[in-house]
Write a protein that holds these residues in place. Structure first.
Motif, PDB file in Angstrom:
ATOM      1  N   HIS A 141      -3.746  -6.385  -5.060  1.00  0.00           N
ATOM      2  CA  HIS A 141      -3.100  -6.946  -3.873  1.00  0.00           C
ATOM      3  C   HIS A 141      -3.356  -8.447  -3.799  1.00  0.00           C
ATOM      4  O   HIS A 141      -2.911  -9.094  -2.867  1.00  0.00           O
ATOM      5  CB  HIS A 141      -3.699  -6.317  -2.599  1.00  0.00           C
ATOM      6  N   SER A 199       0.837  -1.194   0.000  1.00  0.00           N
ATOM      7  CA  SER A 199       0.000   0.000   0.000  1.00  0.00           C
ATOM      8  C   SER A 199       0.876   1.250   0.000  1.00  0.00           C
ATOM      9  O   SER A 199       1.839   1.342   0.758  1.00  0.00           O
ATOM     10  CB  SER A 199      -0.889  -0.027   1.249  1.00  0.00           C
ATOM     11  N   LYS A 208       0.923   2.305  -7.186  1.00  0.00           N
ATOM     12  CA  LYS A 208       0.160   1.610  -8.237  1.00  0.00           C
ATOM     13  C   LYS A 208      -0.947   2.513  -8.796  1.00  0.00           C
ATOM     14  O   LYS A 208      -1.043   2.709 -10.016  1.00  0.00           O
ATOM     15  CB  LYS A 208      -0.471   0.321  -7.670  1.00  0.00           C
ATOM     16  N   SER A 209      -1.771   3.027  -7.896  1.00  0.00           N
ATOM     17  CA  SER A 209      -2.871   3.886  -8.346  1.00  0.00           C
ATOM     18  C   SER A 209      -2.349   5.137  -9.029  1.00  0.00           C
ATOM     19  O   SER A 209      -2.974   5.657  -9.959  1.00  0.00           O
ATOM     20  CB  SER A 209      -3.756   4.282  -7.162  1.00  0.00           C
ATOM     21  N   THR A 210      -1.200   5.615  -8.563  1.00  0.00           N
ATOM     22  CA  THR A 210      -0.630   6.812  -9.177  1.00  0.00           C
ATOM     23  C   THR A 210      -0.303   6.547 -10.644  1.00  0.00           C
ATOM     24  O   THR A 210      -0.596   7.374 -11.515  1.00  0.00           O
ATOM     25  CB  THR A 210       0.619   7.267  -8.409  1.00  0.00           C
TER      26      THR A 210
HETATM   27  N1  LIG Z   1      -3.877  12.966  -4.235  1.00  0.00           N
HETATM   28  C1  LIG Z   1      -2.793  12.712  -3.486  1.00  0.00           C
HETATM   29  N2  LIG Z   1      -2.181  13.734  -2.847  1.00  0.00           N
HETATM   30  C2  LIG Z   1      -1.096  13.494  -2.120  1.00  0.00           C
HETATM   31  N3  LIG Z   1      -0.532  12.318  -1.962  1.00  0.00           N
HETATM   32  C3  LIG Z   1      -1.080  11.261  -2.574  1.00  0.00           C
HETATM   33  C4  LIG Z   1      -2.250  11.418  -3.367  1.00  0.00           C
HETATM   34  N4  LIG Z   1      -2.595  10.220  -3.871  1.00  0.00           N
HETATM   35  C5  LIG Z   1      -1.676   9.358  -3.399  1.00  0.00           C
HETATM   36  N5  LIG Z   1      -0.782   9.980  -2.622  1.00  0.00           N
HETATM   37  C6  LIG Z   1       0.404   9.368  -2.002  1.00  0.00           C
HETATM   38  O1  LIG Z   1       1.215   8.837  -3.014  1.00  0.00           O
HETATM   39  C7  LIG Z   1       1.735   7.592  -2.620  1.00  0.00           C
HETATM   40  C8  LIG Z   1       1.332   6.514  -3.612  1.00  0.00           C
HETATM   41  O2  LIG Z   1      -0.093   6.367  -3.558  1.00  0.00           O
HETATM   42  P1  LIG Z   1      -0.899   5.361  -4.479  1.00  0.00           P
HETATM   43  O3  LIG Z   1      -2.323   5.634  -4.265  1.00  0.00           O
HETATM   44  O4  LIG Z   1      -0.356   5.413  -5.848  1.00  0.00           O
HETATM   45  O5  LIG Z   1      -0.519   3.984  -3.813  1.00  0.00           O
HETATM   46  P2  LIG Z   1      -1.092   2.534  -4.133  1.00  0.00           P
HETATM   47  O6  LIG Z   1       0.087   1.714  -4.539  1.00  0.00           O
HETATM   48  O7  LIG Z   1      -2.209   2.622  -5.082  1.00  0.00           O
HETATM   49  O8  LIG Z   1      -1.604   2.104  -2.717  1.00  0.00           O
HETATM   50  P3  LIG Z   1      -2.854   1.171  -2.349  1.00  0.00           P
HETATM   51  O9  LIG Z   1      -2.413  -0.220  -2.550  1.00  0.00           O
HETATM   52  O10 LIG Z   1      -3.098   1.466  -0.906  1.00  0.00           O
HETATM   53  O11 LIG Z   1      -3.972   1.585  -3.245  1.00  0.00           O
HETATM   54  C9  LIG Z   1       1.227   7.331  -1.229  1.00  0.00           C
HETATM   55  O12 LIG Z   1       2.225   7.749  -0.324  1.00  0.00           O
HETATM   56  C10 LIG Z   1       0.021   8.212  -1.108  1.00  0.00           C
HETATM   57  O13 LIG Z   1      -0.157   8.633   0.215  1.00  0.00           O
END
Ligand SMILES: Nc1ncnc2c1ncn2[C@@H]1O[C@H](COP(=O)(O)OP(=O)(O)OP(=O)(O)O)[C@@H](O)[C@H]1O
Ligand SMILES: [Mg+2]
Lengths: 245, 296
Positions: A213, A55, A59-61
């Protein structure tokens, strides 16, 4: 779906074109969080790619950068030949039509039926009525929801809701579908149904990128796995598993 | 294209009725604002017309002594005519004055003056002004002549002109500030109505943007909804105006028989046109403002 099959055949050739390219992409959110650092990635047409990682790994980014929900801070992103980072606002809709998107929370409109939710994607992008009817029917058939077409989302199981969302993502015949934890809200059996549906869509020629995940699924599918850690790619393995082999 | 227009129309119509209380409230506000503006425009126009009429009528009457010598009268006439603010001076004899009075009396059907034995009316000099503002000054000059054997009395009506001028000025200043305020309030109400409509459909908008709908596709239904508010408001205002015009005009012309208020057919048309056009524009502007802040 004949065009999809045709594209599939072509894409099985030796040198497949890259439909998604990331070159040294970094993303820093306005609050200072560095979500991605120098990520480079090439995804050929017709690939099925899992994005895995803890987490917050980013990934979502990556998915938000592909759909241009966010712009990269540095680096170059190309989707189906378009320089996504440089797109002006007026060109974003054009990009979105090339990317079907599926989310963990389905994002269906509660006041619309299954049919209307799927048809909506075509209606608001200016397709003629008869084309909307025809293609919506085909998409509902593909996801196996023809009998549920007049149900509202709250009358459906989670799996059926996600299949509706997948039909909506597909109905515009995009070359790429991106899915951010599409099985995150579903039980294991339903998750498998969804994965098999996505896999079938991929076999019909659509490039698929899926953040997840779900270890069991990733391990069983033996597809390409891109693993992220703290915003960097730490592993990119064809026919990989969730963890290091 | 036609399908798109139909879609936009249907969406806008649905949007209008999705929150009927808010839509009707803003329609009523638009109607109220337009009515008030129309009232000011009409009143302004009426005063302008009567002012022009009065100014063209401004005359100074110098009543003359029955025994005044014709040469003295002529000398006075020449002297007044040399004043640059004077257009011309007309000599009205005792007989002419009586004839005129008889004509007026016949027309209005009042007391018959046919058999008046002696002529009680004086001869007079009627001074037609070129510059109405100077009437007062000339009148006071002429008052100095009273009792010197030629002029017996000075009759003027500049006080009426002064009053109309003052009313016109007050009305335009007051009218413009009230209208400005109304415009602001109306815009505010429309912006909020559309903002609520946009907010109610924010999920739909999110999905639209997700699947690649263009900004204008998202925006147009709301703009048309704003325009609908404008059209409905304008229609109500125009209906009220049309219904109230005959009795009000009747009352006004009954009240002010001396001033023939004739706006002309073009005025009503121009007024209706500008009311409608103004409503359309303000509805569209309000919608654009509220959607802009939402579509980032
Ligand atoms: N809109 C935002 N503004 C600031 N920080 C963000 C934003 N979206 C995500 N983050 C930060 O960027 C980083 C990567 O987030 P992301 O959502 O890409 O993770 P992820 O791999 O999708 O996680 P998860 O498995 O929980 O969905 C994290 O530290 C998150 O807190
Ligand atoms: Mg995520």
């Amino acid at each position: 779906m004949s065009t999809l099959t045709a594209r599939n055949k072509a894409s099985r050739g030796s040198d497949r074109r890259n439909v998604i390219v990331l070159e040294d992409v970094s993303k820093q959110y306005p609050n200072g969080t560095r979500a991605l650092q120098d990520v480079s990635l090439a995804i050929p047409d017709g690939d099925f790619v899992f994005l895995v990682g803890a987490s917050g790994a980013g990934k979502s980014t990556i998915i938000r950068l592909l759909t241009r929900a966010e712009a990269p801070t540095a680096g170059r992103i190309e989707v189906d030949g378009e320089d996504v980072g440089r797109l002006t606002r007026s060109h974003v809709p054009h990009l979105r039509r090339k990317l079907g998107v599926v989310f963990q929370d389905f994002k269906l409109l509660p006041a619309k039926t299954v049919y209307e939710n799927v048809a909506f994607a075509l209606q608001v992008t200016g397709h003629p009525d008869d084309e909307v009817r025809e293609r919506t029917d085909v998409a509902l058939e593909l996801v196996g929801l023809s009998k549920r077409r007049d149900h509202y989302p709250d009358q459906l199981s989670g799996g059926e809701q996600q299949r509706t969302a997948i039909a909506r993502a597909l109905v515009g015949k995009p070359p790429i579908v991106v899915a951010d934890e599409p099985t995150g809200n579903l039980d294991p059996v339903t998750s498998w149904e969804i994965i098999q549906l996505l896999s079938r869509i991929n076999e019909l020629g659509t490039t698929l990128v899926m953040a997840t995940h779900n270890q069991e699924i990733v391990n069983a599918m033996r597809k390409r796995v891109v693993a992220l850690e703290h915003g960097s790619i730490v592993r990119d393995q064809a026919q990989g598993g969730y963890q290091h082999a | 294209m036609l399908r798109y227009i139909r879609y936009i129309g249907a969406q806008a119509w649905q949007g209008f009725w999705r929150n009927p209380v808010m839509s009707i409230a803003s329609t009523a506000t638009v109607a109220g604002m337009l009515l008030l503006s129309s009232f000011f425009v009409i009143a302004q126009r009426g005063l302008d017309v009567s002012l022009n009429f009065l100014q063209s009528k401004v005359e100074l009457y110098l009543e003359l002594d029955d025994n005044a010598k014709p040469s003295d009268i002529l000398a006075l006439k020449t002297r007044i005519e040399s004043d640059p603010s004077v257009d011309h001076v007309l000599y009205v004899s005792k007989d002419e004055a009586l004839t005129r009075l008889k004509e007026v009396a016949d027309k209005t059907g009042q007391v018959s003056l046919a058999d008046v034995a002696t002529n009680p009316l004086p001869a007079s000099l009627e001074v037609k002004m070129r510059d109405a503002q100077q009437t007062k000054q000339l009148a006071s000059m002429m008052r100095d002549e009273v009792g010197k054997g030629v002029v017996t009395d000075v009759v003027d009506n500049p006080s009426v002109v002064d009053k109309v001028l003052t009313i016109t000025r007050v009305l335009s200043i007051g009218g413009i500030s009230v209208l400005g305020l109304m415009l602001f309030v109306t815009l505010f109400v429309i912006v909020n109505t559309i903002r609520i409509a946009v907010h109610a459909r924010r999920d739909e908008i999110e999905i639209m943007q997700l699947v690649g709908a263009t900004d204008s596709f998202v925006r147009w239904p709301f703009i048309i909804e704003g325009v609908l508010v404008g059209i409905f408001g304008a229609s109500i205002a125009l209906l009220v105006l049309a219904a109230s015009a005959p009795p009000v005009m009747g009352a006004i012309s009954g009240f002010l028989t001396i001033v023939p208020i004739d706006f002309g057919p073009l005025f009503a048309l121009a007024l209706a046109g500008s009311v409608l056009g103004f409503a359309l524009v303000i509805g569209a502007i309000g919608a654009v403002i509220s959607v802009r802040s939402y579509l980032r």
